[in-house]
Motif scaffolding. Structure first.
Motif: not given
Lengths: 255, 206
Positions: B167-171, B173, A190-194, A184-185, B163-164, A44, A34
């Motif tokens: 920051n930090g969301i899996d690309p 996804v 990764y951060a969780m999408a809403h 999730y993290q 929302s996608l 993170d 990364r």
């Protein structure tokens, strides 16, 4: 690169030329990497489940030394290699003494950077105590990190890698409610999408598999609107076998 | 006053549009059910594919009849346009269902469920409106409601895509869901285009 195991590497550097060349070699080596253009919160880095971090302190700004010290202090399993230009002897000594594993001066050949990261990671793996992979026992469940699997009376629960990681995380923090976002993290990295229902879906799959092998116990409890808590308890009207334990404990010796 | 016609007009077109409306509604409901229960309802994808094939058959039937009918009950371009839009609704619905499997989606997103609910509501309005099309009256409420639903779909879709990009969301996804949200929005947009064509038909014939 001769390492047999994949290395998960993060690079904190804004030198785009160096990072691009390095990324090509890292990909060719089959590592996961990364690129981070600046410092990221420690949690993170934890979530990324890294083996090594290559960092140029020049990118970190004034807080760079504190940041490095916190990383080295709080993530003892993480191999930290500094790669920077124009450093003094005092700076290099300070960095190595506060926990940095290796220090490279720029310009440096990316192959050398890779070799040093690999060496640091190799030493970390050799030094890891074997007891860490000892199983956790909870209810009728035996959770074995060394096999990425859980067992009930010796029979596999047939968990996928992700289901196992979810179970292991919940079990390690037994009794504590973990928020969906935190789960999730830690498990997905990764951060969780809403609005993402991944955690709920995987908890549902996990419960189904656990109920199939260990029908007399409940292991995962839902806290609506928050997340989940691991707390093995016999199902209503079920009398657990004497050998089964409600108390989570670590077995010290590896199998 | 009743309109007089010197030539016979084929009223079968209206029956075929009713069929197309019911078929689109059926496909939308299946998709809604599939996304709500994902990944456990992957089998519904086959039923949605059948609905898509049924939609193709209805469209083909309308076009074939259009080419062989001398006098049509409504303008030819409107018949063709409406048939095409009804077909598009089912095509996009099937495409969204297909993407869920193709992209190996692990779990649904709440916003996708919200979009399929809007799609179902818009298809309900459309199916009802098509049922009353042959009278050319009292259809305003259907397209007003479909227009409102389309705006709601736009809002949900925009918020979902925004929302996608936190920051930090899996690309991966981001890539997967951005595509799926876009296809769902296209399906909802197609219901509005169909409603606009119906509006035009009513204005010309009332």
């Amino acid at each position: 690169v001769t390492g047999q195991q994949t290395i998960r590497l993060a690079v904190i550097d804004d030198d785009s030329g160096f990072v691009t060349v390095l990324a090509k070699r890292v990909e060719a080596a089959g590592w996961q990497h990364r690129h981070l253009a600046s410092a990221v919160p420690l949690e993170d880095l934890v979530a990324m489940k890294l083996n090594a971090l290559l960092v140029d302190p020049a990118v970190l700004g004034e807080e760079g030394w504190d940041y490095l010290e916190r990383i080295c202090g709080m993530l003892p399993d993480l191999g930290v290699v500094v790669c920077t230009g124009g450093s003094t002897v005092t700076e290099r000594v300070r960095g190595l003494r506060l926990g940095v594993d290796d220090w490279l001066g720029k310009p440096c050949h990316p192959e050398e950077a890779l070799a040093r990261i690999e060496a640091v990671t190799r030493r970390r793996r050799r030094a890891r105590p074997q007891a860490e992979v000892g199983p956790l026992v909870a209810g009728e469940l035996e959770i074995r990190s060394d096999r990425f699997q859980a067992f009930v009376s010796g029979a596999s629960v047939d968990l996928t890698r992700r289901e196992f990681e979810l179970l292991a995380l919940l079990a390690e923090t037994g009794g504590k409610v973990l928020e969906r976002e935190a789960i999730y993290q830690r498990v997905w990295g990764y951060a969780m999408a809403h609005g993402d229902r991944s955690v709920d879906v995987f908890v549902r799959k996990l419960r189904q598999k656990l109920a199939k092998r260990s029908p007399g116990w409940t292991y995962i409890h839902t806290h609506f609107g928050i997340g989940y808590r691991f707390d093995p308890a016999p199902a209503e009207g079920f009398r657990p076998r004497a050998a089964a334990s409600q108390v989570l404990h670590t077995v010290d010796t590896a199998r | 006053m009743a309109r007089l016609s010197l030539l016979p007009r084929d009223r079968t077109f209206f029956d075929l549009f009713i069929e197309a409306g019911q078929n689109a509604l059926h496909a939308a409901r299946l998709l809604d059910e599939m996304i709500a229960a994902w990944p456990d309802a992957g089998g519904l994808g086959r039923d949605i594919l059948k609905a898509e094939q049924e939609g193709d058959r209805i469209t083909h039937e309308i076009v074939k009849r259009l080419n062989s009918t001398f006098v049509t009950p409504i303008d030819r371009e409107d018949i063709y346009g409406l048939a095409t839009q009804m077909d598009d609704i089912v095509d996009y619905t099937e495409e969204a269902a297909d993407f869920m499997g193709l992209y190996k989606i692990d779990a649904p997103m709440e916003q996708a469920g919200a979009l399929t609910k809007v799609l179902v509501a818009a298809c309900e309005q459309l199916a009802e409106g098509l049922g009353s099309l042959r009278d050319f009256k009292d259809l305003d409420r259907y397209w007003i409601e479909i227009h409102r639903l389309e705006n709601e779909g736009d809002r949900i879709s925009r918020d979902a895509v925004a929302s996608l990009f936190s920051n930090g969301i899996d690309p991966m996804v981001v890539i997967r869901w951005k595509d799926i949200f876009a296809v769902l929005e296209n399906a909802i947009d197609a219901t509005e285009t169909a409603a606009q064509i119906i509006e035009g038909i009513v204005i010309k014939n009332s």
